[in-house]
Design a protein around this motif. Structure first.
Motif, mmCIF file in Angstrom:
data_model
loop_
_atom_site.group_PDB
_atom_site.id
_atom_site.type_symbol
_atom_site.label_atom_id
_atom_site.label_comp_id
_atom_site.label_asym_id
_atom_site.label_seq_id
_atom_site.Cartn_x
_atom_site.Cartn_y
_atom_site.Cartn_z
ATOM 1 N N UNK A 34 0.963 -1.149 0.003
ATOM 2 C CA UNK A 34 -0.100 0.177 0.083
ATOM 3 C C UNK A 34 0.726 1.267 -0.034
ATOM 4 N N UNK A 35 2.020 1.287 0.575
ATOM 5 C CA UNK A 35 2.718 2.501 0.898
ATOM 6 C C UNK A 35 3.716 2.567 -0.188
ATOM 7 N N UNK A 36 3.961 1.694 -0.979
ATOM 8 C CA UNK A 36 5.097 1.758 -1.754
ATOM 9 C C UNK A 36 6.431 1.593 -1.424
ATOM 10 N N UNK A 37 6.694 1.291 -0.182
ATOM 11 C CA UNK A 37 7.976 1.092 0.364
ATOM 12 C C UNK A 37 8.646 -0.076 -0.259
ATOM 13 N N UNK A 38 9.858 -0.220 -0.260
ATOM 14 C CA UNK A 38 10.540 -1.390 -1.073
ATOM 15 C C UNK A 38 10.194 -2.769 -0.055
ATOM 16 N N UNK A 39 9.825 -3.718 -0.757
ATOM 17 C CA UNK A 39 9.654 -5.144 -0.277
ATOM 18 C C UNK A 39 10.035 -6.135 -1.373
ATOM 19 N N UNK A 40 10.986 -6.933 -1.124
ATOM 20 C CA UNK A 40 11.566 -7.945 -2.270
ATOM 21 C C UNK A 40 10.319 -8.698 -2.686
ATOM 22 N N UNK A 41 9.244 -8.958 -2.044
ATOM 23 C CA UNK A 41 8.235 -10.150 -2.374
ATOM 24 C C UNK A 41 7.304 -9.133 -3.379
ATOM 25 N N UNK A 42 7.075 -7.868 -2.972
ATOM 26 C CA UNK A 42 6.382 -6.907 -3.996
ATOM 27 C C UNK A 42 7.228 -6.745 -5.275
ATOM 28 N N UNK A 43 8.594 -6.386 -5.066
ATOM 29 C CA UNK A 43 9.255 -6.081 -6.262
ATOM 30 C C UNK A 43 9.422 -7.348 -7.048
ATOM 31 N N UNK A 44 9.610 -8.437 -6.598
ATOM 32 C CA UNK A 44 9.606 -9.786 -7.288
ATOM 33 C C UNK A 44 8.135 -10.376 -7.950
ATOM 34 N N UNK A 45 7.107 -9.656 -7.516
ATOM 35 C CA UNK A 45 5.715 -10.145 -8.112
ATOM 36 C C UNK A 45 5.257 -11.366 -7.472
ATOM 37 N N UNK A 46 5.714 -11.379 -5.904
ATOM 38 C CA UNK A 46 5.558 -12.619 -5.301
ATOM 39 C C UNK A 46 4.384 -12.284 -4.137
ATOM 40 N N UNK A 47 4.112 -13.231 -3.714
ATOM 41 C CA UNK A 47 3.112 -13.204 -2.223
ATOM 42 C C UNK A 47 3.459 -13.998 -1.277
ATOM 43 N N UNK A 48 3.302 -13.713 0.105
ATOM 44 C CA UNK A 48 4.088 -14.068 1.232
ATOM 45 C C UNK A 48 4.163 -15.891 1.086
ATOM 46 N N UNK A 49 3.067 -16.396 0.565
ATOM 47 C CA UNK A 49 2.845 -17.724 0.499
ATOM 48 C C UNK A 49 3.944 -18.366 -0.468
ATOM 49 N N UNK A 50 4.558 -17.783 -1.244
ATOM 50 C CA UNK A 50 5.591 -18.341 -2.263
ATOM 51 C C UNK A 50 6.828 -18.577 -1.586
ATOM 52 N N UNK A 51 6.992 -18.101 -0.399
ATOM 53 C CA UNK A 51 8.366 -18.205 0.203
ATOM 54 C C UNK A 51 8.434 -18.750 1.581
ATOM 55 N N UNK A 52 7.156 -19.478 1.703
ATOM 56 C CA UNK A 52 7.156 -20.249 3.026
ATOM 57 C C UNK A 52 7.921 -21.628 3.113
ATOM 58 N N UNK A 53 8.216 -22.128 1.971
ATOM 59 C CA UNK A 53 9.201 -23.266 2.009
ATOM 60 C C UNK A 53 10.465 -22.864 1.963
ATOM 61 N N UNK A 54 10.716 -21.744 1.285
ATOM 62 C CA UNK A 54 11.964 -21.237 1.398
ATOM 63 C C UNK A 54 12.456 -20.830 2.866
ATOM 64 N N UNK A 55 11.495 -20.137 3.551
ATOM 65 C CA UNK A 55 11.855 -19.943 4.920
ATOM 66 C C UNK A 55 12.202 -21.179 5.867
ATOM 67 N N UNK A 56 11.304 -22.124 5.447
ATOM 68 C CA UNK A 56 11.678 -23.238 6.314
ATOM 69 C C UNK A 56 12.859 -23.853 5.997
ATOM 70 N N UNK A 57 13.467 -23.995 4.613
ATOM 71 C CA UNK A 57 14.608 -24.312 4.378
ATOM 72 C C UNK A 57 15.825 -23.616 4.940
ATOM 73 N N UNK A 58 15.625 -22.169 5.059
ATOM 74 C CA UNK A 58 16.878 -21.372 5.488
ATOM 75 C C UNK A 58 16.581 -21.487 7.231
ATOM 76 N N UNK A 59 15.575 -21.737 7.557
ATOM 77 C CA UNK A 59 15.747 -21.728 9.199
ATOM 78 C C UNK A 59 16.416 -23.265 9.435
ATOM 79 N N UNK A 60 16.238 -24.105 8.544
ATOM 80 C CA UNK A 60 16.834 -25.567 8.764
ATOM 81 C C UNK A 60 18.274 -25.600 8.554
ATOM 82 N N UNK A 61 18.823 -24.527 7.874
ATOM 83 C CA UNK A 61 20.194 -24.446 7.440
ATOM 84 C C UNK A 61 20.801 -23.528 8.852
ATOM 85 N N UNK A 62 20.250 -22.675 9.410
ATOM 86 C CA UNK A 62 20.543 -22.246 10.625
ATOM 87 C C UNK A 62 20.473 -23.191 11.629
ATOM 88 N N UNK A 63 19.618 -23.863 11.763
ATOM 89 C CA UNK A 63 19.813 -25.064 12.859
ATOM 90 C C UNK A 63 20.761 -25.917 12.934
#
Length: 290
Positions: free
Chosen positions: A206-235
């Motif tokens: 809404x505000x137009x502030x930079x957000x990588x999801x908005x810039x990439x034309x993605x939505x939050x659900x598109x990165x849920x698996x990626x977040x899980x993978x990243x968290x697993x690597x940290x673990x």
């Protein structure tokens, strides 16, 4: 910081909650002693996790005491300090200053600029004590600002750069464990940046502030698996560290607390029974978070 690296206290025992809050208050006390009363306003649980992690890894001498403060004026609160809470306090100030300036650039909120100016003396003092960390944060945040200003459409560019920043913050000493701490911090930093993009998606759209999801034309659900993978690597990096003290609190943060805001907003579960096994899941983009 962003406030994602915190425990899920519902899954901790009363004794563990007391210990967690004691170190939190220890970081707060170190903020006051090293950087001044105003800097206590920058306190977050993010760097409390780092203090607990470094305390567990390096086992420095801890000092326990109790004191009243602005948040608890009538009853003295117990706190535990060490060289690691002192380091976490300086890192808190360094990160908070740049976060305030980043918010100022994004939203032009005078209050953010004013708070950053109020912290400038403490920021200079913390920078003098931790010059390498301060330089890494300053250069990294400048790179992220450039990425955001050009509207980079990559989901990973700014997240990876923030990962490098947090990786340097986690690497407390240049010793045998520095590489593992750096990797762990890098993955957590990438996770935090992308999680913040998920949580702020509607507002930024809404505000137009930079957000990588908005810039990439993605939505939050598109990165849920990626977040899980990243968290697993940290673990994975986390589990390779020889940690004993406060291990259940630390695992609570890694496998449950990191997902607290996400699950609160989306009603999703990123883990089973409060924990996600630190499997050898490969990150979505195949890099190492740095």
């Amino acid at each position: 910081m962003f406030g994602y690296i915190m425990a899920d206290e519902k899954q901790l025992s009363p004794e563990e909650v007391a210990r967690y809050r004691k170190v939190y208050c220890g970081v707060c006390h170190s903020l006051k002693e090293q950087n001044g009363q105003l800097c206590r306003m920058t306190l977050t649980y993010d760097m409390t996790f780092l203090a607990l992690l470094l305390n567990s890894l390096y086992e420095p001498l801890e000092h326990e005491d109790s004191a009243r403060c602005g948040a608890h004026p009538t009853k003295p609160q117990p706190f535990a300090t060490s060289e690691c809470t002192e380091y976490a306090a300086d890192a808190t100030v360094l990160l908070a200053y740049h976060k305030l300036m980043d918010d100022w650039h994004d939203d032009r909120k005078v209050s953010r600029r004013a708070m950053a100016q109020a912290l400038s003396s403490a920021y200079r003092a913390a920078s003098a004590r931790r010059p390498a960390v301060a330089q890494a944060i300053e250069s990294g945040m400048a790179d992220i600002r450039a990425i955001e200003q050009c509207g980079d459409e990559s989901l990973d560019a700014a997240a990876n750069r923030f990962g490098v920043i947090l990786g340097r913050v986690f690497a407390y000493r240049e010793d045998f464990w520095a590489g593992e701490l750096r990797r762990m911090g890098a993955w957590i930093g990438k996770f935090v940046y992308l999680m913040d993009a998920v949580m702020d998606y509607d507002e930024d759209l809404e505000s137009g502030n930079y957000n990588p999801l908005v810039a990439a034309g993605a939505v939050p659900g598109d990165v849920s698996e990626g977040l899980r993978s990243i968290a697993a690597q940290a673990a994975q990096s986390f589990e390779r560290l020889p940690l004993e003290q406060d291990i259940h609190i630390l695992r609570n943060v890694m496998y449950a607390g990191l997902w607290g805001q996400y699950c609160g907003k989306f009603g999703d579960t990123a883990h089973d029974d409060g924990e996600m096994a630190p499997s050898a899941t490969r990150a979505a983009d195949g890099d190492d978070g740095e």
